[in-house]
Design a protein around this motif. Structure first.
Motif, mmCIF file in Angstrom:
data_model
loop_
_atom_site.group_PDB
_atom_site.id
_atom_site.type_symbol
_atom_site.label_atom_id
_atom_site.label_comp_id
_atom_site.label_asym_id
_atom_site.label_seq_id
_atom_site.Cartn_x
_atom_site.Cartn_y
_atom_site.Cartn_z
ATOM 1 N N GLU A 3 20.349 82.887 -34.122
ATOM 2 C CA GLU A 3 18.980 83.311 -34.399
ATOM 3 C C GLU A 3 18.073 82.495 -33.480
ATOM 4 O OE1 GLU A 3 17.863 85.546 -36.524
ATOM 5 O OE2 GLU A 3 19.558 85.935 -37.872
ATOM 6 N N CYS A 5 15.733 80.107 -33.801
ATOM 7 C CA CYS A 5 15.194 79.201 -34.825
ATOM 8 C C CYS A 5 14.092 78.358 -34.209
ATOM 9 C CB CYS A 5 16.312 78.334 -35.404
ATOM 10 S SG CYS A 5 17.537 79.270 -36.335
ATOM 11 N N ASP A 20 13.494 77.437 -42.830
ATOM 12 C CA ASP A 20 14.469 78.428 -43.296
ATOM 13 C C ASP A 20 15.835 78.117 -42.687
ATOM 14 O OD1 ASP A 20 15.886 80.563 -44.207
ATOM 15 O OD2 ASP A 20 14.753 82.087 -43.103
ATOM 16 N N TRP A 21 16.542 77.167 -43.307
ATOM 17 C CA TRP A 21 17.827 76.732 -42.777
ATOM 18 C C TRP A 21 18.905 77.804 -42.886
ATOM 19 C CZ3 TRP A 21 18.654 72.552 -39.844
ATOM 20 C CH2 TRP A 21 17.628 71.603 -39.793
ATOM 21 N N SER A 22 18.680 78.832 -43.672
ATOM 22 C CA SER A 22 19.676 79.911 -43.773
ATOM 23 C C SER A 22 19.833 80.647 -42.451
ATOM 24 C CB SER A 22 19.286 80.898 -44.878
ATOM 25 O OG SER A 22 18.089 81.591 -44.533
ATOM 26 N N ARG A 23 18.874 80.508 -41.556
ATOM 27 C CA ARG A 23 18.949 81.152 -40.236
ATOM 28 C C ARG A 23 19.751 80.334 -39.233
ATOM 29 N NH1 ARG A 23 13.100 81.335 -38.456
ATOM 30 N NH2 ARG A 23 14.002 82.375 -36.631
ATOM 31 N N HIS A 25 22.834 77.980 -37.623
ATOM 32 C CA HIS A 25 24.267 77.655 -37.576
ATOM 33 C C HIS A 25 24.379 76.262 -36.969
ATOM 34 C CE1 HIS A 25 28.536 78.507 -35.742
ATOM 35 N NE2 HIS A 25 28.559 77.637 -36.743
ATOM 36 N N LEU A 43 24.480 72.219 -46.126
ATOM 37 C CA LEU A 43 24.888 73.289 -47.038
ATOM 38 C C LEU A 43 23.929 73.387 -48.217
ATOM 39 C CD1 LEU A 43 28.732 72.607 -46.984
ATOM 40 C CD2 LEU A 43 27.615 74.673 -46.132
ATOM 41 N N GLY A 46 21.115 75.399 -47.319
ATOM 42 C CA GLY A 46 21.400 76.796 -47.016
ATOM 43 C C GLY A 46 21.871 77.106 -45.623
ATOM 44 N N ALA A 47 22.138 76.103 -44.800
ATOM 45 C CA ALA A 47 22.573 76.353 -43.428
ATOM 46 C C ALA A 47 24.012 76.865 -43.387
ATOM 47 C CB ALA A 47 22.444 75.080 -42.603
ATOM 48 N N ARG A 48 24.334 77.549 -42.315
ATOM 49 C CA ARG A 48 25.720 77.892 -42.017
ATOM 50 C C ARG A 48 26.300 76.705 -41.254
ATOM 51 N NH1 ARG A 48 27.540 82.111 -37.363
ATOM 52 N NH2 ARG A 48 29.786 81.687 -37.425
#
Length: 504
Positions: A3, A5, A20-23, A25, A43, A46-48
């Motif tokens: 993404e 980021c 927005d750590w879900s975006r 990796h 984690l 929310g990160a990958r």
């Protein structure tokens, strides 16, 4: 990148706990304590997360299993760090990983941000609705661990909830996930950790000293490589950047004061010196065996505040008094009362293997300073004794022993050398102290310490000190400097027990 980021990119990335750590990796390299804490924290936000470690052990497998349960991807075993995955936004390496490591070279080629675990923890501890605890940071070639332990004890004596974290062993990330807030964090920072930091803004920071060390990490390993020396010092100086209150420097080492002069600090931050002599204005020092403060008192132009006595410091070696002064300066910068400085020094329980007397037998003192893992630390230890049988050697990390031998050669009764770089020490002794008898132990396993102690005993006489101050790292033969010191102490006790039997 997986993404775009924005919060991770650009000259001044804005990443914090509200991003927005879900975006994102994130690749974490190394599954030691700091790597595990970094992966766990990412984690949680929310990160990958992908974790890579070339090692294989039961502990690594246990950590990998737990992280995989939480959603991470983990690769263990030889070759795991050979390839950097695609679609990566951020790389978090373990502290000792050199910038020349191929995976990090590839990350830099791709333009990816590379952050150490302290930098990540700093980012994730800040946000709109959270108050980040102030950091009091300490770096330097020698004395870091002792100084932060003293400082932490002072904070606790003042009734503050203090976190003792960083290079001392407990990752900073653990405090980010702790539900109980901290009043202050006492952070030991190595040059490696500072190398991968770019936004830290500590309340106050100290550079204790700067001497050649870890030059193999910064360059060719040549002790005369000026670029490696400069790069090492530059990383130490990072701790002063953006400091908001006090930059504490060592008056006896002008390089540390110059670092303060060159630093881009927050407006209003002060330069505070510490000295073993009578302190000048805005300094802490020693007067009539008392530690005194002329920096954080209203009448500092005409008077000084007594903080503690030299008798409150154990051991009372000059370098340890300097450590206490640096810790006191940081504590006082945070508003800690003089009584808490004194009580902290009295209460602190320092870790072992720092000028620790193992035994005295037949007029010979046996002293463990396995923590002396570079020449400057070894020299400081050697200068605390008059007649020494010196035990040295291990991993020299690309530094020279010439200056050390020139400084302490007249104190050496003999030397016993071991470890992979023992010849580096031997060459310095041949050049600058050829009259000093030298015995070399060739064995490369940990049982070599029995031979070392036996050799030292054959060279020492009444009034001598047998001193383990290797001037080198331990990982060529032991798992840590502590394990090396423990083996030395055990071998000494067995030798004394056996000699007692011989006398019976």
């Amino acid at each position: 990148m997986s993404e775009i980021c924005e919060f991770l990119t650009g000259d001044r990335p804005s990443a914090d706990r509200d991003s927005d750590w879900s975006r994102a990796h994130v690749v974490v390299v190394g599954l030691g304590g700091s790597g595990f804490a970094a992966a766990d924290g990412l984690l949680e936000f929310g990160a990958r997360v992908s974790v890579l470690d070339d090692g294989e052990s039961e502990l690594l497998t246990e950590r990998a299993t737990l992280l995989e349960t939480l959603g991470a991807s983990v690769r263990l075993g030889p070759g795991s760090t050979d390839v950097l995955p695609d679609g990566v936004d951020l790389v978090v390496p373990y502290p000792g990983l050199s910038p020349r490591f191929p995976l990090l070279v590839e990350a830099a080629r791709r333009g990816l941000p590379i952050w150490g675990e302290p930098e990540l923890a700093w980012r994730l501890s800040g946000g709109r609705d959270v108050v980040r605890p102030p950091w009091l940071g300490v770096t330097g070639t020698n004395g870091k661990t002792t100084t932060v332990q003293m400082l932490h004890a002072m904070m606790e004596a003042a009734g503050l909830r203090s976190g003792l974290v960083g290079n001392i062993g407990r990752p900073v990330m653990e405090t980010v996930l702790d539900p109980e807030p901290y009043d202050v964090l006492v952070v030991e920072l190595s040059s490696f950790q500072l190398h991968w930091s770019n936004s830290l803004a500590l309340h106050s920071a100290a550079v204790l000293n700067v001497h050649p060390d870890h030059l193999e990490w910064y360059g060719s390993g040549d002790p005369d490589d000026p670029q490696a020396r400069a790069a090492y010092a530059a990383d130490k100086a990072v701790i002063y950047e953006r400091v908001t209150h006090s930059c504490v420097y060592n008056v006896a080492e002008p390089v540390t004061e110059q670092m303060v002069v060159d630093a881009d600090v927050t407006e209003g931050a002060r330069a505070i010196g510490f000295s073993l002599g009578t302190p000048g204005l805005s300094m802490l020092g020693v007067v009539d065996d008392l530690l005194v403060d002329r920096a954080f008192v209203e009448q500092r132009r005409t008077s000084a505040q007594e903080l503690a006595s030299v008798d409150d410091i154990r051991p009372q070696a000059p370098h340890n008094i300097a450590n206490a002064l640096a810790a006191a300066a940081l504590a006082r910068s945070f508003g800690v009362a003089p009584t808490a400085v004194r009580d902290g020094l009295r209460a602190v329980e320092l870790g072992g293997h720092r000028i620790s007397e193992v035994a005295e037998h037949d007029g010979i003192r046996w002293v463990d300073d396995s923590k002396a893992t570079n020449p400057h630390a070894a020299a400081t230890s050697l200068l605390a004794h008059d007649k020494v049988v010196w035990i040295a050697g291990g991993q020299a990390k690309g530094v020279s022993f010439d200056e050390l031998v020139q400084q302490v050669g007249d104190r050496l009764r003999a030397a016993v050398l071991l470890g992979t770089d023992r010849e580096v020490v031997a060459e310095a002794l041949r050049r600058h102290a050829p009259e000093v008898p030298v015995l070399t132990v060739e064995s490369s396993d940990t049982e070599a310490m029995e031979s070392v102690v036996s050799a030292a005993a054959s060279l020492a006489g009444p009034g001598d000190t047998v001193l383990l101050a290797p001037g080198c790292a331990s990982l060529d033969m032991w798992s840590s400097y502590a394990a090396r010191g423990d083996d030395f102490a055990a071998a000494v006790r067995r030798h004394i027990a056996a000699s007692g039997e011989d006398h019976s």
